[in-house]
Scaffold this motif. Structure first.
Motif, PDB file in Angstrom:
ATOM      1  N   ILE B  21       0.651  -1.008   0.169  1.00 43.66           N
ATOM      2  CA  ILE B  21      -0.104  -0.116  -0.103  1.00 43.66           C
ATOM      3  C   ILE B  21       0.823   1.199   0.468  1.00 43.66           C
ATOM      4  O   ILE B  21       0.727   2.037  -0.445  1.00 43.66           O
ATOM      5  CB  ILE B  21      -1.660   0.365   1.531  1.00 43.66           C
ATOM      6  N   ASP B  22       1.593   1.374   1.225  1.00 46.08           N
ATOM      7  CA  ASP B  22       2.824   2.566   1.203  1.00 46.08           C
ATOM      8  C   ASP B  22       3.570   2.874  -0.526  1.00 46.08           C
ATOM      9  O   ASP B  22       3.983   4.196  -1.091  1.00 46.08           O
ATOM     10  CB  ASP B  22       3.696   2.418   1.938  1.00 46.08           C
ATOM     11  N   HIS B  23       4.512   1.680  -1.183  1.00 47.29           N
ATOM     12  CA  HIS B  23       4.162   2.077  -1.820  1.00 47.29           C
ATOM     13  C   HIS B  23       3.730   2.009  -3.438  1.00 47.29           C
ATOM     14  O   HIS B  23       4.077   2.967  -4.835  1.00 47.29           O
ATOM     15  CB  HIS B  23       5.447   0.542  -2.736  1.00 47.29           C
ATOM     16  N   CYS B 132       9.294  -9.939   1.871  1.00 49.41           N
ATOM     17  CA  CYS B 132       9.096  -7.765   1.964  1.00 49.41           C
ATOM     18  C   CYS B 132       8.722  -7.330   2.540  1.00 49.41           C
ATOM     19  O   CYS B 132      10.247  -6.560   2.944  1.00 49.41           O
ATOM     20  CB  CYS B 132       7.830  -7.836   1.328  1.00 49.41           C
ATOM     21  N   SER B 133       9.087  -7.721   3.706  1.00 49.01           N
ATOM     22  CA  SER B 133       9.146  -7.039   5.452  1.00 49.01           C
ATOM     23  C   SER B 133      10.012  -7.894   6.533  1.00 49.01           C
ATOM     24  O   SER B 133      10.652  -7.121   7.650  1.00 49.01           O
ATOM     25  CB  SER B 133       8.036  -7.047   5.688  1.00 49.01           C
ATOM     26  N   PHE B 138      16.230  -3.097  -0.420  1.00 51.28           N
ATOM     27  CA  PHE B 138      16.762  -2.929  -1.659  1.00 51.28           C
ATOM     28  C   PHE B 138      16.851  -4.194  -2.444  1.00 51.28           C
ATOM     29  O   PHE B 138      16.871  -4.325  -3.943  1.00 51.28           O
ATOM     30  CB  PHE B 138      18.095  -3.024  -1.864  1.00 51.28           C
ATOM     31  N   PHE B 139      16.199  -5.426  -1.924  1.00 46.69           N
ATOM     32  CA  PHE B 139      16.188  -6.411  -3.078  1.00 46.69           C
ATOM     33  C   PHE B 139      15.149  -6.653  -3.097  1.00 46.69           C
ATOM     34  O   PHE B 139      14.713  -7.038  -4.224  1.00 46.69           O
ATOM     35  CB  PHE B 139      15.890  -7.554  -1.529  1.00 46.69           C
ATOM     36  N   PHE B 140      14.427  -6.300  -3.042  1.00 53.98           N
ATOM     37  CA  PHE B 140      12.439  -5.206  -3.770  1.00 53.98           C
ATOM     38  C   PHE B 140      12.001  -4.208  -4.507  1.00 53.98           C
ATOM     39  O   PHE B 140      11.798  -3.710  -5.045  1.00 53.98           O
ATOM     40  CB  PHE B 140      11.252  -5.565  -2.265  1.00 53.98           C
ATOM     41  N   GLY B 141      13.471  -3.186  -5.029  1.00 54.36           N
ATOM     42  CA  GLY B 141      13.285  -2.604  -5.238  1.00 54.36           C
ATOM     43  C   GLY B 141      12.300  -2.146  -6.633  1.00 54.36           C
ATOM     44  O   GLY B 141      11.977  -1.151  -7.333  1.00 54.36           O
ATOM     45  N   LYS B 145       9.247  -0.097  -7.671  1.00 57.35           N
ATOM     46  CA  LYS B 145       9.114   1.076  -8.470  1.00 57.35           C
ATOM     47  C   LYS B 145       7.549   0.778  -8.954  1.00 57.35           C
ATOM     48  O   LYS B 145       6.847   1.213  -9.783  1.00 57.35           O
ATOM     49  CB  LYS B 145      10.229   1.092  -9.420  1.00 57.35           C
ATOM     50  N   GLN B 146       7.667  -0.876  -9.544  1.00 60.73           N
ATOM     51  CA  GLN B 146       6.257  -1.653 -10.168  1.00 60.73           C
ATOM     52  C   GLN B 146       5.018  -1.020  -9.321  1.00 60.73           C
ATOM     53  O   GLN B 146       3.748  -0.150 -10.437  1.00 60.73           O
ATOM     54  CB  GLN B 146       6.551  -2.840 -10.287  1.00 60.73           C
ATOM     55  N   LEU B 147       5.346  -1.197  -7.832  1.00 56.71           N
ATOM     56  CA  LEU B 147       4.074  -0.307  -7.088  1.00 56.71           C
ATOM     57  C   LEU B 147       3.501   0.830  -7.389  1.00 56.71           C
ATOM     58  O   LEU B 147       2.785   1.257  -7.244  1.00 56.71           O
ATOM     59  CB  LEU B 147       3.555  -0.867  -5.368  1.00 56.71           C
ATOM     60  N   LYS B 148       4.947   1.538  -7.017  1.00 53.42           N
ATOM     61  CA  LYS B 148       4.703   3.162  -7.771  1.00 53.42           C
ATOM     62  C   LYS B 148       3.695   3.318  -8.809  1.00 53.42           C
ATOM     63  O   LYS B 148       3.124   4.320  -8.799  1.00 53.42           O
ATOM     64  CB  LYS B 148       5.942   3.951  -7.595  1.00 53.42           C
ATOM     65  N   ALA B 149       4.469   3.073 -10.280  1.00 54.54           N
ATOM     66  CA  ALA B 149       3.613   2.730 -11.375  1.00 54.54           C
ATOM     67  C   ALA B 149       2.115   2.946 -10.716  1.00 54.54           C
ATOM     68  O   ALA B 149       1.624   3.124 -12.039  1.00 54.54           O
ATOM     69  CB  ALA B 149       4.234   2.342 -12.872  1.00 54.54           C
ATOM     70  N   LEU B 150       1.997   1.993 -10.557  1.00 52.62           N
ATOM     71  CA  LEU B 150       0.417   0.912 -10.654  1.00 52.62           C
ATOM     72  C   LEU B 150       0.094   2.332 -10.104  1.00 52.62           C
ATOM     73  O   LEU B 150      -1.384   2.141 -10.372  1.00 52.62           O
ATOM     74  CB  LEU B 150       0.291  -0.033  -9.215  1.00 52.62           C
ATOM     75  N   GLY B 151       0.054   2.545  -8.867  1.00 53.01           N
ATOM     76  CA  GLY B 151      -0.479   3.763  -7.749  1.00 53.01           C
ATOM     77  C   GLY B 151      -0.061   5.231  -8.937  1.00 53.01           C
ATOM     78  O   GLY B 151      -1.445   5.752  -9.167  1.00 53.01           O
TER      79      GLY B 151
END
Lengths: 155, 214
Positions: B21-23, B132-133, B138-141, B145-151
């Motif tokens: 959700i945050d990303h 993830c948590s 950095f393992f999930f960079g 980014k994809q989640l940010k773009a999805l948002g």
């Protein structure tokens, strides 16, 4: 043959069998803490299902009598499924061509599912049946059968 | 367009779902309100969902479907009394690598939307997300980014970007090569390192195969 019953409807019982009556017992929710995998291996932090776990894992057959809720399994039954992860190991194997958690116990019961058929259409029913087949396949049960009961047979 | 994000995780704001959700929110110019199903009365929440145009439900995959608390909310949902067409979309994060583990959930969510006369926006499924948590971010960079773009796409278009949905859902199934690799003794050992490290840290490595309910 040791048999266990998990029921959301019907009131019959089998002599010497353990019954989990979901119409009466609200299952405590899985907290997602993974304590059962990495702090107390195989044991859940809650204790409301201790008898269920024992009888499930030592029965040869478990019979479920399920209601259909909003076209799927009920929230209470889904909570029971969520709480069954202590019966498996956190390790994953791929021998079947897909991800599966390893067995914690040597054997798991056969499953017989009766459900009270209130689906709106055949597609809903297929999703419900496929989901249950899938769940108990992942729970390492070898024989899984589903029997839909029509509306007019409900007691 | 009034959108509500629902967090369907039993861990509420402490787990992978909150990270998703945050990303997703980091791609928005204005953050959306978030409510936690764990902390809500399902009956009340189901009614209040009618005040929104769009619901985005983000949840972990538990035993190939939604967590029990989410199903308890679904049991209370009803079609909107005035036939206001609510839109609903889902983001599911799962532990197993292949997104096909969520296929029955995806089918059910589509069927549920139809049952409720909601417009179904689709289901985004991301596998291999269990750590993830736990691991450094950095393992999930790439994922973040994809989640940010999805948002960002959602804010602009009111829907999920189909290309990102496909990318996040990869692989749908494991290839024969992947299976062979994952089953090789070396990779199997590597995959167990993380679990074993935590078990050792918690002082219960020797008990990892316990069968307490026999």
């Amino acid at each position: 043959m040791k048999t266990m019953i998990v029921r959301e409807y019907h009131d019959f019982f089998l002599p010497d069998s353990y019954i989990l009556d979901l119409s009466d017992q609200k299952i405590k929710g899985c907290t997602g803490c993974w304590t059962c995998w990495w702090k107390t291996p195989g044991r859940c932090i809650h204790h409301d299902l201790d008898f269920f776990y024992h009888h499930y894992i030592t029965s040869e057959k478990v019979s479920f009598y399920l209601t259909v809720s909003q076209g799927f399994v009920s929230g209470n039954l889904k909570t029971l499924f969520d709480r069954m992860i202590p019966l498996f190991l956190p390790y994953t194997n791929y021998a079947s061509g897909e991800s599966m958690h390893d067995k914690r116990y040597d054997r798991y019961p056969d499953i017989e599912i009766h459900y009270y058929d209130t689906f709106l259409d055949a597609a809903e029913k297929k999703i419900f049946e496929d989901y249950l087949q899938r769940t108990f396949y992942q729970f390492h049960s070898k024989n899984i059968s589903l029997i839909g009961e029509m509306r007019d047979v409900r007691p | 367009m009034k959108t509500l994000i629902l967090n369907g995780s039993p861990r509420a704001d402490h787990g992978n779902t909150q990270l998703f959700i945050d990303h997703f929110q980091s791609g928005l110019t204005r953050p959306l309100s978030v409510r936690y199903i764990l902390r809500e009365n399902p009956e009340k929440l189901a009614l209040e969902m009618h005040d929104y145009d769009t619901i985005l439900l983000v949840m972990p995959l538990y035993i190939h479907a939604m967590p029990g608390i989410v199903m308890k909310l679904f049991e209370k949902l009803k079609p909107h009394p005035t036939n206001h067409k609510i839109k609903i979309g889902f983001i599911v994060q799962a532990g197993f690598i292949e997104s096909s583990t969520a296929r029955f959930l995806e089918q059910y969510l589509s069927s549920l939307a139809n049952r409720l006369n909601y417009t179904y926006l689709g289901t985004v499924i991301k596998g291999d997300a269990a750590a993830c948590s736990i691991l450094p971010h950095f393992f999930f960079g790439k994922l973040f980014k994809q989640l940010k773009a999805l948002g960002a796409y959602y804010e602009k278009n009111g829907s999920f970007n189909p290309l990102l949905v496909t990318k996040l859902g990869y692989p749908v199934d494991l290839s024969k090569f992947q299976v062979r690799l994952l089953e090789s003794p070396l990779v199997k050992r590597l995959n167990q390192i993380g679990w074993n490290w935590i078990l050792k840290r918690n002082g219960c490595f020797e008990n990892r195969f316990d069968q307490p309910y026999l």
